[in-house]
Design an enzyme around this catalytic site. Structure first.
Site, PDB file in Angstrom:
ATOM      1  N   THR A 183       1.321   4.912 -10.891  1.00  0.00           N
ATOM      2  CA  THR A 183       2.880   5.271 -10.339  1.00  0.00           C
ATOM      3  C   THR A 183       3.950   5.123 -11.255  1.00  0.00           C
ATOM      4  O   THR A 183       3.777   4.179 -12.179  1.00  0.00           O
ATOM      5  CB  THR A 183       3.233   4.382  -9.132  1.00  0.00           C
ATOM      6  OG1 THR A 183       3.372   3.186  -9.343  1.00  0.00           O
ATOM      7  CG2 THR A 183       2.093   4.649  -8.083  1.00  0.00           C
ATOM      8  N   GLU A 327      -0.227   8.499  -5.298  1.00  0.00           N
ATOM      9  CA  GLU A 327      -1.358   7.979  -4.132  1.00  0.00           C
ATOM     10  C   GLU A 327      -1.792   9.082  -3.276  1.00  0.00           C
ATOM     11  O   GLU A 327      -2.956   8.894  -2.692  1.00  0.00           O
ATOM     12  CB  GLU A 327      -0.814   6.872  -3.134  1.00  0.00           C
ATOM     13  CG  GLU A 327      -0.271   5.525  -3.856  1.00  0.00           C
ATOM     14  CD  GLU A 327       1.060   5.634  -4.353  1.00  0.00           C
ATOM     15  OE1 GLU A 327       1.594   6.832  -4.867  1.00  0.00           O
ATOM     16  OE2 GLU A 327       1.531   4.460  -4.361  1.00  0.00           O
ATOM     17  N   LYS A 440      21.735   1.181   5.209  1.00  0.00           N
ATOM     18  CA  LYS A 440      21.699   0.259   6.545  1.00  0.00           C
ATOM     19  C   LYS A 440      23.219   0.030   6.770  1.00  0.00           C
ATOM     20  O   LYS A 440      23.561  -1.103   6.303  1.00  0.00           O
ATOM     21  CB  LYS A 440      20.820  -0.520   6.544  1.00  0.00           C
ATOM     22  CG  LYS A 440      19.255   0.008   6.342  1.00  0.00           C
ATOM     23  CD  LYS A 440      18.347  -1.471   6.501  1.00  0.00           C
ATOM     24  CE  LYS A 440      16.975  -0.710   5.943  1.00  0.00           C
ATOM     25  NZ  LYS A 440      16.722  -0.834   4.677  1.00  0.00           N
ATOM     26  N   TRP A 445      21.355   4.081  10.259  1.00  0.00           N
ATOM     27  CA  TRP A 445      20.878   4.365   9.320  1.00  0.00           C
ATOM     28  C   TRP A 445      21.741   5.672   8.375  1.00  0.00           C
ATOM     29  O   TRP A 445      21.791   6.580   9.464  1.00  0.00           O
ATOM     30  CB  TRP A 445      19.217   4.664   9.053  1.00  0.00           C
ATOM     31  CG  TRP A 445      18.569   3.581   9.102  1.00  0.00           C
ATOM     32  CD1 TRP A 445      19.102   2.114   9.348  1.00  0.00           C
ATOM     33  CD2 TRP A 445      17.131   3.421   9.076  1.00  0.00           C
ATOM     34  NE1 TRP A 445      17.732   1.216   9.353  1.00  0.00           N
ATOM     35  CE2 TRP A 445      16.905   2.056   9.159  1.00  0.00           C
ATOM     36  CE3 TRP A 445      16.100   4.585   9.010  1.00  0.00           C
ATOM     37  CZ2 TRP A 445      15.237   1.775   9.112  1.00  0.00           C
ATOM     38  CZ3 TRP A 445      14.943   3.987   8.819  1.00  0.00           C
ATOM     39  CH2 TRP A 445      14.517   2.760   9.059  1.00  0.00           C
TER      40      TRP A 445
HETATM   41  P1  ADP Z   1       6.985   7.023  -8.038  1.00  0.00           P
HETATM   42  O1  ADP Z   1       6.802   6.472  -6.669  1.00  0.00           O
HETATM   43  O2  ADP Z   1       6.771   6.028  -8.982  1.00  0.00           O
HETATM   44  O3  ADP Z   1       8.452   7.796  -7.888  1.00  0.00           O
HETATM   45  P2  ADP Z   1       5.551   9.503  -7.465  1.00  0.00           P
HETATM   46  O4  ADP Z   1       5.712  10.575  -8.135  1.00  0.00           O
HETATM   47  O5  ADP Z   1       4.162   9.033  -6.759  1.00  0.00           O
HETATM   48  O6  ADP Z   1       6.308   8.239  -8.255  1.00  0.00           O
HETATM   49  O7  ADP Z   1       6.634   9.389  -6.140  1.00  0.00           O
HETATM   50  C1  ADP Z   1       6.241   9.786  -4.848  1.00  0.00           C
HETATM   51  C2  ADP Z   1       7.620   9.579  -3.847  1.00  0.00           C
HETATM   52  O8  ADP Z   1       8.299  10.898  -4.295  1.00  0.00           O
HETATM   53  C3  ADP Z   1       7.192   9.869  -2.542  1.00  0.00           C
HETATM   54  O9  ADP Z   1       7.186   8.665  -1.894  1.00  0.00           O
HETATM   55  C4  ADP Z   1       8.916  10.508  -2.323  1.00  0.00           C
HETATM   56  O10 ADP Z   1       9.570   9.267  -1.823  1.00  0.00           O
HETATM   57  C5  ADP Z   1       9.142  11.231  -3.295  1.00  0.00           C
HETATM   58  N1  ADP Z   1       9.014  12.407  -3.072  1.00  0.00           N
HETATM   59  C6  ADP Z   1       7.987  13.474  -3.463  1.00  0.00           C
HETATM   60  N2  ADP Z   1       8.361  14.642  -3.076  1.00  0.00           N
HETATM   61  C7  ADP Z   1       9.232  14.596  -2.466  1.00  0.00           C
HETATM   62  C8  ADP Z   1       9.968  15.823  -1.659  1.00  0.00           C
HETATM   63  N3  ADP Z   1       9.503  17.167  -1.795  1.00  0.00           N
HETATM   64  N4  ADP Z   1      11.044  15.361  -1.270  1.00  0.00           N
HETATM   65  C9  ADP Z   1      11.473  14.243  -1.023  1.00  0.00           C
HETATM   66  N5  ADP Z   1      10.976  13.188  -1.522  1.00  0.00           N
HETATM   67  C10 ADP Z   1       9.680  13.482  -2.308  1.00  0.00           C
END
Ligand code: ADP
Length: 547
Positions: A183, A327, A440, A445
């Site tokens: 990640t 993931e 918060k 929220w």
């Molecule tokens: P990192 O967690 O290191 O940023 P990732 O690419 O795995 O790397 O990120 C996944 C996260 O990106 C998701 O858990 C979410 O928070 C955000 N995310 C991905 N796609 C979207 C989307 N279409 N809208 C909002 N958030 C998104």
């Protein structure tokens, strides 16, 4: 039924034989792009596997890192390494040096295939990478920075030249590791996710479905999302399944070259995070080009602002919003409106959601006390998912095996996404925030994403990020950081009024702290880096106005 293992080698064999004339087109920045057919990629993948196994001693389960842009050699590595039974470890070239060192050592990569243009990044790290025995260099770039390296250095083309163009790919266990990706550490240290042959195969089939990307051999896909960012969202595997041509930008990721390659190669599909599209939009406004071929643009990685979707619609490029994570391989949801909404006023609202879950992804919402929340489109909780391409654990290192931190996996094995949102009765996910980014305020929220989207719909605003900052009275309050467009003059009072009037933001949610920044800091995969903004605020580095 026959029990045929779902292997990457089968995707490669299928693509290079049935779709042998489909192409990987790599932008070179000078003269014509490099074109390589799927048949050639199949042959060269076999040659690479021979070289890695026979010369470099890569065996079953051995990790081979790639520090590469999106290009045809990277596609060859994508197929050769898992097909021979080894594990492809894509390295994020935008990670800070210490995190790159951490992930190479954690994965214990033995070989790194690197683009010549990235050698200045890799060479100084090599003394800290004791497991790396071989460095294989591909493409232009000064090799002299490697002089004195303790690892053996090879030229990619020389290494594969003259090798057999066929390989008797082993019948592996489909549950064996095929690839791994860490990640990007937006909210903490990088964590290793290991994909199996089976998970990649099933994910690829889903990615091709009409309700996902729906791409066929009539399409050319501009793969802007890096191959080190969750397997380029599964595109290289999915394209080999259906013969989609891939247009690879290599290191030419700036808005100008992207616009040029769209105009000249006429891709029909493209995929990238919102910041790339914001940049392209500004470029197209300044220097209009014919980008009309792009019928479908997949946007994910962070929320797609409504203003961006509207702007792309008006240029004839249709945005399809999707949600996923490292993931989740990453395909988790895709926002294709249901049939009854198409052509109605509801359609746009459906397209703005994160989307609907495909058959392979089960979802549930969990409230703060661990209770299950209903799918009523209103109850907001943490999203948890499970399925055959969802991680069940993280990679703990060669000796530690799998690790399942309690904040990431439920006791019954579901992945806790850290994303907060609602699910409608018809299965559409709307995310309001990351759990760590929610503001918060006095027990209520506030969604940072709602405020950002509303701000970015103001004509003077180029970008806006909102973060929680400590507040004596309310616990936390929103801080609005705004990037104004060139020559724009809007002041904070105007923007605040705009949020209330046009943005329909409730009065108690309106930020009182405001600051102008030259650019919003970005993570290694182009997302707003809110950790940096919070730190800058805490250390007094931002010039904040209080309204
Ligand atoms: P990192 O967690 O290191 O940023 P990732 O690419 O795995 O790397 O990120 C996944 C996260 O990106 C998701 O858990 C979410 O928070 C955000 N995310 C991905 N796609 C979207 C989307 N279409 N809208 C909002 N958030 C998104």
């Amino acid at each position: 039924m026959q029990d045929v293992p779902l292997l990457i080698s089968r995707i490669l064999t299928h693509g290079s034989r049935i779709h042998g004339s489909s192409q990987v087109i790599t932008w070179t920045g000078n003269g014509g792009p490099q074109r390589r057919s799927y048949a050639e990629i199949g042959a060269r993948s076999a040659q690479l596997a021979h070289a890695l196994g026979e010369d470099l001693g890569v065996g079953t389960g051995g990790r081979v890192g790639t520090l590469m842009w999106n290009n045809s050699e990277h596609v060859e590595a994508y197929f050769a390494i898992p097909s021979m039974g080894a594990v492809l470890h894509t390295l994020n070239l935008r990670l800070p040096a210490e995190q790159l060192v951490f992930i190479v050592n954690h994965a214990a990569d033995r070989v790194i295939i690197v683009n010549g243009s990235l050698l200045p990044l890799l060479a100084p790290l090599l003394p800290d990478l004791p497991t790396v025995e071989h460095v294989v260099v591909s493409g232009p770039g000064d090799r002299s920075v490697l002089s004195g390296a303790s690892a053996r250095v090879h030229e990619y083309e020389e290494l594969i030249e003259g090798r057999p163009t066929a390989y008797d790919w082993p019948e592996l266990d489909e549950r064996a590791a095929a690839a791994m990706c860490y990640t990007s550490g937006t909210t903490g240290d990088p964590k290793g996710v290991v994909y199996s042959h089976r998970s990649i195969y099933l994910h690829s089939m889903q990615a091709c479905m009409a309700e996902s990307m729906g791409i066929t051999d009539q399409d050319t896909s501009l793969v802007v999302v890096p191959q080190f960012h969750v397997n380029a969202w599964g595109l290289p595997h999915a394209t080999f399944m259906t013969g989609v041509n891939m247009l690879m930008p290599d290191r030419f990721l700036q808005p100008g070259p992207l616009a040029e390659m769209i105009e000249s190669e006429r891709p029909t599909h493209a995929a990238a995070v919102p910041t790339i599209w914001q940049g392209l939009l500004a470029e197209l406004r300044a220097h209009p080009r014919d980008v009309g071929s792009l019928a479908q643009v997949t946007i994910g990685g962070s929320a797609c602002p409504p203003s961006l979707m509207e702007a792309f619609d008006s240029l004839g490029m249709r945005v399809c919003h999707a949600w996923g994570m490292t993931e989740t391989s990453p395909l988790g949801t895709v926002a294709r409106p249901p049939a009854h909404a198409v052509g109605t006023d509801e359609e746009f609202a459906y397209r703005l959601t994160q989307g609907r879950f495909p058959a392979g992804v089960e979802a549930r919402l969990t409230g703060p006390g661990g209770e299950r929340l209903p799918w009523d489109g209103e109850s907001a909780g943490e999203l948890e998912v499970r399925g055959p391409w969802i991680a069940g654990a993280y990679y703990g290192g060669p000796d530690a095996g799998a690790v399942r931190p309690a904040d990431k996996f439920s006791e019954d094995g579901w992945l806790k996404t850290g994303d907060v949102g609602t699910i409608s009765p018809d299965g559409f996910l709307t995310l309001t925030d990351r759990a760590k980014d929610v503001i918060k305020s006095g027990g209520e929220w506030i969604s940072s994403v709602d405020l950002e989207n509303a701000l970015m719909s103001h004509p003077d605003v180029a970008e806006a990020a909102v973060v929680a900052v400590p507040d004596d009275k309310w616990g936390e309050r929103p801080l609005a950081t705004v990037v104004l467009k060139e020559g724009a003059t809007a002041d904070f009072t105007t923007l605040r009024a705009f949020l209330a009037d046009e943005g329909s933001i409730a009065k108690w949610q309106l930020p009182e702290r405001w600051t102008i920044v030259p650019a919003v800091p970005k993570t290694s995969v182009g997302k707003f880096d809110k950790k940096v903004l919070r730190r800058q605020y805490a250390e007094g580095e931002l010039d904040v106005t209080r309204l």
